[in-house]
Design a protein around this motif. Sequence first.
Motif, PDB file in Angstrom:
ATOM      1  N   VAL A 179      41.546  89.862  94.811  1.00  0.00           N
ATOM      2  CA  VAL A 179      41.455  89.546  93.377  1.00  0.00           C
ATOM      3  C   VAL A 179      41.095  88.068  93.217  1.00  0.00           C
ATOM      4  N   PRO A 180      39.939  87.632  93.730  1.00  0.00           N
ATOM      5  CA  PRO A 180      39.625  86.199  93.742  1.00  0.00           C
ATOM      6  C   PRO A 180      39.509  85.588  92.352  1.00  0.00           C
ATOM      7  N   THR A 181      38.984  86.336  91.384  1.00  0.00           N
ATOM      8  CA  THR A 181      38.851  85.775  90.043  1.00  0.00           C
ATOM      9  C   THR A 181      40.207  85.561  89.405  1.00  0.00           C
ATOM     10  N   ALA A 182      41.080  86.561  89.478  1.00  0.00           N
ATOM     11  CA  ALA A 182      42.404  86.427  88.882  1.00  0.00           C
ATOM     12  C   ALA A 182      43.203  85.320  89.559  1.00  0.00           C
ATOM     13  N   TYR A 183      43.134  85.250  90.889  1.00  0.00           N
ATOM     14  CA  TYR A 183      43.856  84.188  91.580  1.00  0.00           C
ATOM     15  C   TYR A 183      43.257  82.829  91.231  1.00  0.00           C
ATOM     16  N   GLY A 184      41.931  82.771  91.076  1.00  0.00           N
ATOM     17  CA  GLY A 184      41.305  81.530  90.657  1.00  0.00           C
ATOM     18  C   GLY A 184      41.771  81.102  89.274  1.00  0.00           C
ATOM     19  N   LEU A 185      41.994  82.068  88.376  1.00  0.00           N
ATOM     20  CA  LEU A 185      42.526  81.743  87.050  1.00  0.00           C
ATOM     21  C   LEU A 185      43.929  81.153  87.161  1.00  0.00           C
ATOM     22  N   LEU A 186      44.732  81.696  88.067  1.00  0.00           N
ATOM     23  CA  LEU A 186      46.063  81.133  88.291  1.00  0.00           C
ATOM     24  C   LEU A 186      45.952  79.695  88.782  1.00  0.00           C
ATOM     25  N   VAL A 187      45.017  79.439  89.699  1.00  0.00           N
ATOM     26  CA  VAL A 187      44.826  78.084  90.217  1.00  0.00           C
ATOM     27  C   VAL A 187      44.352  77.146  89.104  1.00  0.00           C
ATOM     28  N   HIS A 188      43.432  77.638  88.261  1.00  0.00           N
ATOM     29  CA  HIS A 188      42.923  76.809  87.162  1.00  0.00           C
ATOM     30  C   HIS A 188      44.056  76.410  86.215  1.00  0.00           C
ATOM     31  N   GLU A 189      44.900  77.364  85.849  1.00  0.00           N
ATOM     32  CA  GLU A 189      46.005  77.032  84.953  1.00  0.00           C
ATOM     33  C   GLU A 189      47.035  76.158  85.658  1.00  0.00           C
ATOM     34  N   ALA A 190      47.173  76.332  86.966  1.00  0.00           N
ATOM     35  CA  ALA A 190      48.045  75.442  87.734  1.00  0.00           C
ATOM     36  C   ALA A 190      47.517  74.012  87.678  1.00  0.00           C
ATOM     37  N   ALA A 191      46.200  73.860  87.676  1.00  0.00           N
ATOM     38  CA  ALA A 191      45.603  72.523  87.559  1.00  0.00           C
ATOM     39  C   ALA A 191      45.964  71.897  86.220  1.00  0.00           C
ATOM     40  N   HIS A 192      45.913  72.707  85.143  1.00  0.00           N
ATOM     41  CA  HIS A 192      46.319  72.179  83.840  1.00  0.00           C
ATOM     42  C   HIS A 192      47.812  71.835  83.833  1.00  0.00           C
ATOM     43  N   ALA A 193      48.621  72.704  84.432  1.00  0.00           N
ATOM     44  CA  ALA A 193      50.063  72.461  84.435  1.00  0.00           C
ATOM     45  C   ALA A 193      50.415  71.178  85.184  1.00  0.00           C
ATOM     46  N   THR A 194      49.597  70.833  86.170  1.00  0.00           N
ATOM     47  CA  THR A 194      49.883  69.655  86.992  1.00  0.00           C
ATOM     48  C   THR A 194      49.246  68.391  86.431  1.00  0.00           C
ATOM     49  N   HIS A 195      48.029  68.510  85.921  1.00  0.00           N
ATOM     50  CA  HIS A 195      47.252  67.307  85.604  1.00  0.00           C
ATOM     51  C   HIS A 195      46.920  67.115  84.125  1.00  0.00           C
ATOM     52  N   SER A 196      47.016  68.138  83.297  1.00  0.00           N
ATOM     53  CA  SER A 196      46.691  67.973  81.866  1.00  0.00           C
ATOM     54  C   SER A 196      47.959  67.598  81.114  1.00  0.00           C
ATOM     55  N   ARG A 197      48.342  66.344  81.221  1.00  0.00           N
ATOM     56  CA  ARG A 197      49.609  65.883  80.655  1.00  0.00           C
ATOM     57  C   ARG A 197      49.397  64.960  79.461  1.00  0.00           C
ATOM     58  N   TRP A 198      48.287  65.105  78.785  1.00  0.00           N
ATOM     59  CA  TRP A 198      48.024  64.295  77.601  1.00  0.00           C
ATOM     60  C   TRP A 198      47.753  65.223  76.412  1.00  0.00           C
ATOM     61  N   ILE A 199      48.008  64.700  75.229  1.00  0.00           N
ATOM     62  CA  ILE A 199      47.756  65.425  73.983  1.00  0.00           C
ATOM     63  C   ILE A 199      47.021  64.473  73.050  1.00  0.00           C
ATOM     64  N   ALA A 200      45.975  64.968  72.392  1.00  0.00           N
ATOM     65  CA  ALA A 200      45.220  64.126  71.463  1.00  0.00           C
ATOM     66  C   ALA A 200      46.149  63.643  70.352  1.00  0.00           C
ATOM     67  N   PRO A 201      46.097  62.347  70.021  1.00  0.00           N
ATOM     68  CA  PRO A 201      46.981  61.813  68.980  1.00  0.00           C
ATOM     69  C   PRO A 201      46.776  62.504  67.643  1.00  0.00           C
ATOM     70  N   ALA A 202      47.796  62.524  66.831  1.00  0.00           N
ATOM     71  CA  ALA A 202      47.694  63.097  65.488  1.00  0.00           C
ATOM     72  C   ALA A 202      46.614  62.353  64.704  1.00  0.00           C
ATOM     73  N   GLY A 203      45.863  63.087  63.934  1.00  0.00           N
ATOM     74  CA  GLY A 203      44.790  62.490  63.144  1.00  0.00           C
ATOM     75  C   GLY A 203      43.455  62.463  63.847  1.00  0.00           C
ATOM     76  N   THR A 204      43.385  62.896  65.114  1.00  0.00           N
ATOM     77  CA  THR A 204      42.106  62.956  65.825  1.00  0.00           C
ATOM     78  C   THR A 204      41.234  64.035  65.181  1.00  0.00           C
ATOM     79  N   PRO A 205      40.002  63.704  64.790  1.00  0.00           N
ATOM     80  CA  PRO A 205      39.134  64.725  64.186  1.00  0.00           C
ATOM     81  C   PRO A 205      38.963  65.919  65.118  1.00  0.00           C
TER      82      PRO A 205
END
Length: 532
Positions: free
Chosen positions: A89-115
């Motif tokens: 199931v390479p695609t499904a496992y790749g999706l798990l890895v992709h979301e793991a990348a977000h869980a590890t490295h996407s630790r920012w949120i656009a400030p309030a008021g950003t268009p």
Amino acid sequence: MPHPRTHHRAGAAPSVTADPHWQAWCDAWTRHVPLLTGRTDLTVVVAPGAGGGAPACFYPDARRIEVDATHIGAPDIANPRRAGHKRLVPTAYGLLVHEAAHATHSRWIAPAGTPPVVAAVADLLEESRAEHRQRGRRRGDRRWLRHTVTALIDPGDAPVDDPWHAAGLAALLLARVDARIITVKDIRGVRAAVTAILGRTTLRQLRDIWRRAHTAGDADADQMVELAWRWCRILDIDPHRQPDVPQPDPGQFAGQLAQALADYLAHATGLTPAEYTARQITSRHAVPATWTSRDPTDSERAAARALAARLRRARTHSPEPDTRPSPVPPGRLRTRHAITAKAQAAAGTMPTATPWQRRATLPPPKPTLHLAVLVDTSASMRPYAAPMSAAGWILAHAARTNQATTTMIGFGSRATLLVPPRQHPLTVLQMRAAGGTTAFTDAVKLADRLLRLRQPGRLRMLAVVSDGDLPDTAPAQRLITTLHQAGCAVLWLRPADLAGHTFTHATTLLVADPVQAIDAIADAAVTALEHA
């Protein structure tokens, strides 16, 4: 710019109906995700429909990753507790890895008021940035991330050829080359299409932005937002005057961006472009289960034979002189073939060579007719549903032994492929007329994808059976005008007893009854062949 299906969402995670059949996958991947992320506070949910409309999604506030089980198939396709299951199931496992990348490295949120348009660009840049960081930390994950591209990118991400969507496609694919997820060879066609629209200078400036994003810190919201502002300035977008993500004109056909993206996705999935297009159309425009099918009647079979005979006569309307080879005289002797025939006879074999060439009267070559029939399935067209269902079957079978390719598409609240090109359905699909007519432009674009109605050098016709009472006629008129200018004839059959809109650049016929509509389409097809 394409706006990818968001799969990194702040806020509470939506509830997903638990499926006990997938519990083993949930448990196994929850135990496995700390290896991918270094975090021990995450849970993984695998279920049909998980991901909130995306193939997969990470909900940071809930500390949860969701993967749509559709990309796995059946729960028993593999044992998720074994390490080798990921190869099945390479695609499904790749999706798990992709979301793991977000869980590890996407630790920012656009400030309030950003268009919104700036936030959308920042999110787009984050896609390749997170994968780049994941690959840098776990080099072997590149193998699985490559498989996710075809799931995370939709063929509709490049609907029109404009700078906004070209730049977005560059951020989705070209940036992944610099992230070392895919290769330059993979997206050669996409790069050419993007460069043709943006120009080398603009593309070089955008590339500098996503490469800077790749070096941004995992929590550096200020830099990501600033890079998104720069992106908008380069594309001459003022987020204050145009705060929302630009939407494509529904009156425009897809162009070279869409074709290049489709070619890439086809190659990535190991299919030819035609096979990939057919698969996408089948999955997106399948006939709803609420529609019924029935066996054709004797009269419908007779009508198909009669129309087939008319099409054959149309193709032999005006004989022309020609030459054909012959094994016996009279005619002109062809020396080389005569020597071959003697050699065959001397060897004791049956001669197959044809030494003589004689004059003959042959039917002229005719181009293949490409006919798309669009049928309005709104409530006002209910009297036409049954006979036009029969018409689709009749046209498909009449084209079977003739140089014609036909397709039938119903349009109401959505476009529905009824009869695919070159398919000879065994049953008649019985349409049920109900609802509105909001999907006319989608139906026209689907017909163009199927039969290439805008391609010159082929005999093309679009026949529409509708009262023309559309919620927005302006985009529909632009599509019809584009087809007309490309040399595709547009025939509009409107019920005589219904008021409706009349479109320019279309031949409009008022029909008194549904059977007359069938006859008018057949007459137009025969006339087109006779005058080709």
